[in-house]
Scaffold this active site. Sequence first.
Site, PDB file in Angstrom:
ATOM      1  CB  SER A   1      -0.925  -0.033   1.149  1.00  0.00           C
ATOM      2  OG  SER A   1      -1.914   1.181   1.125  1.00  0.00           O
TER       3      SER A   1
ATOM      4  CG  ASP B   1       7.715   4.839 -11.324  1.00  0.00           C
ATOM      5  OD1 ASP B   1       8.221   3.744 -11.495  1.00  0.00           O
ATOM      6  OD2 ASP B   1       6.233   4.691 -11.395  1.00  0.00           O
TER       7      ASP B   1
ATOM      8  CE  LYS C   1      -4.650  -2.425   0.392  1.00  0.00           C
ATOM      9  NZ  LYS C   1      -4.959  -0.758   0.081  1.00  0.00           N
TER      10      LYS C   1
END
Length: 561
Positions: free
Chosen positions: A297, A308, A322
């Site tokens: 999460s 990223d 998740k």
Amino acid sequence: MKPNITKIAVTTVIALLCVPATLFSLRADNNADIARNLDIFNSLYKELNAFYVDSINANTSIENAINYMLNDIDPYTEYIPAKNHEDFMVVATGEYGGIGSYIMERPEGGVYISEPYENSPAAKAGLRAGDLIMMIDNDSTTTWHTSAVSEHLKGQANTSLRLLIKRPYDPDSIKTVNIIREKIKLDPVPYYGLTRKSLGYINLSTFTEHSASQVKSALLELKKNQAVTAIVLDLRGNGGGLVESAVQIVGMFVPKGTQVLQTKGRTEQQVKTYKTTEEPIDTKIPLFVLIDGGSASAAEITAGALQDLDRAVIMGDRSYGKGLVQTTRPLPFDAMLKVTIAKYYIPSGRLIQEFDYSHRNADGTAQRVPDSLANVFHTVNGREVRDGGGITPDVKINYPELNRLVYNIVRDNWAFDFATKFAAENPTIPSLEEFAITDSIFNDFKRFINPDKFKYDRVCEQGLDNLRQIAKAEGYLNDSTKQAFDHLATLLKHDLQNDLTKNRKEISKILASEIVKRYYYQRGEIIQQIKDDETLDRAYIISVQPREYERILGITTKKKK
């Protein structure tokens, strides 16, 4: 030939009018289905309650029906009755009224203190790990489960309670303990400090409304130390929490206004973009984020966004996967519905959700997204990353598998009980820097285990028995094969003392953590665990090799013209 503009316009208007009419029809049909089925359920329950041979517990049966329905959707959409409201809020706030201790229920029965928090009312009152809770005020708890004990231990700050406990390995084993409850604030950063000469280490255990401020304080304090040349954010075992907290923590390392994630619901109106809103603390210092299969999460948002954005080297094992966002909706009688409302997408545009709950396998389990169907995305520097299965680390660490012997030592509380006995016999231990499992301590542990009570998982024996039965059914069980089976059974027979010696390294790690925790609490346990941590060792090696750090992140140095 010119098109008939009037005809096109009329046709377009008719088409646009037809769309909402169709949607209205679908919505009306859906509402009718809901009303009809609710009416059926209501009538069915009334008939059941009126005519079933035994009485029916309305709370239990209705709650079971609700939970079954929600479990069929996804494991994160939950019904939270009023009685569980406080427990749910603890996850978000990290605060509650109580004594400040973990408790556990053992298979043989009874609820025990497993770990008091440092400086908590439980610790101040002298409660220890291993204490059996026998009574709370005037109520016997010998047949209670953890939920009932927890409910009675919690309460308003400044209220009192009395515990009757039984302490093992103590001559005066039955003790009465009086405690004043306090407002307990769980520290989301149980430890931070310098490790490996130059790594500023921050352990973040959860994402509550206080996590960002605690990480910020730790980071600023570490940056004051001139020895710190790189930062490690340890998210291993962090199950997540508040999305906003993850965004704030990412914002400490990237420029203000950087997009961290986007959440998308069923409609375009449910699209929400999260960007950092404050000036960063440090956008240049080498950063390492540690993850494993227990990182989920908000922990995955933090690690995935920093990956990223090519702002951190992600290390460890693949995260849980998740990619769903929940919110709460109020229900009558102070109940709540925690419902999945969206999926989240990190800066590269990828969704890291591992399971597809809308499509089930034949046995009802959710389908995993196969690696072959994963889509390729790209980081800011052009590195390839993939969706559909958690965050894959930039540097993968192959953690050793826990073998069955070591697993059973933990599962059956042999290490826990030995640490309880050790603490009862040793008022103090050396400092955290000096403490280690010596030959004497390890040999004491070997003697502590009763071979008659130690439960081996008979995997080898059962497999051999099955093979013997197959050989018999197939007609291969003659005198020579019987002799071979008997010989193999001898070779596979467990030798407990020998097995303990062979697995000393892993067992010693577990024993050290359990023992240290009795004296230095959770902070000490973390310090003990990171002494021998391959992931931190690798992070240090990379941190002192700037070119390797840049290579992993795809950073290219352009020569000035």
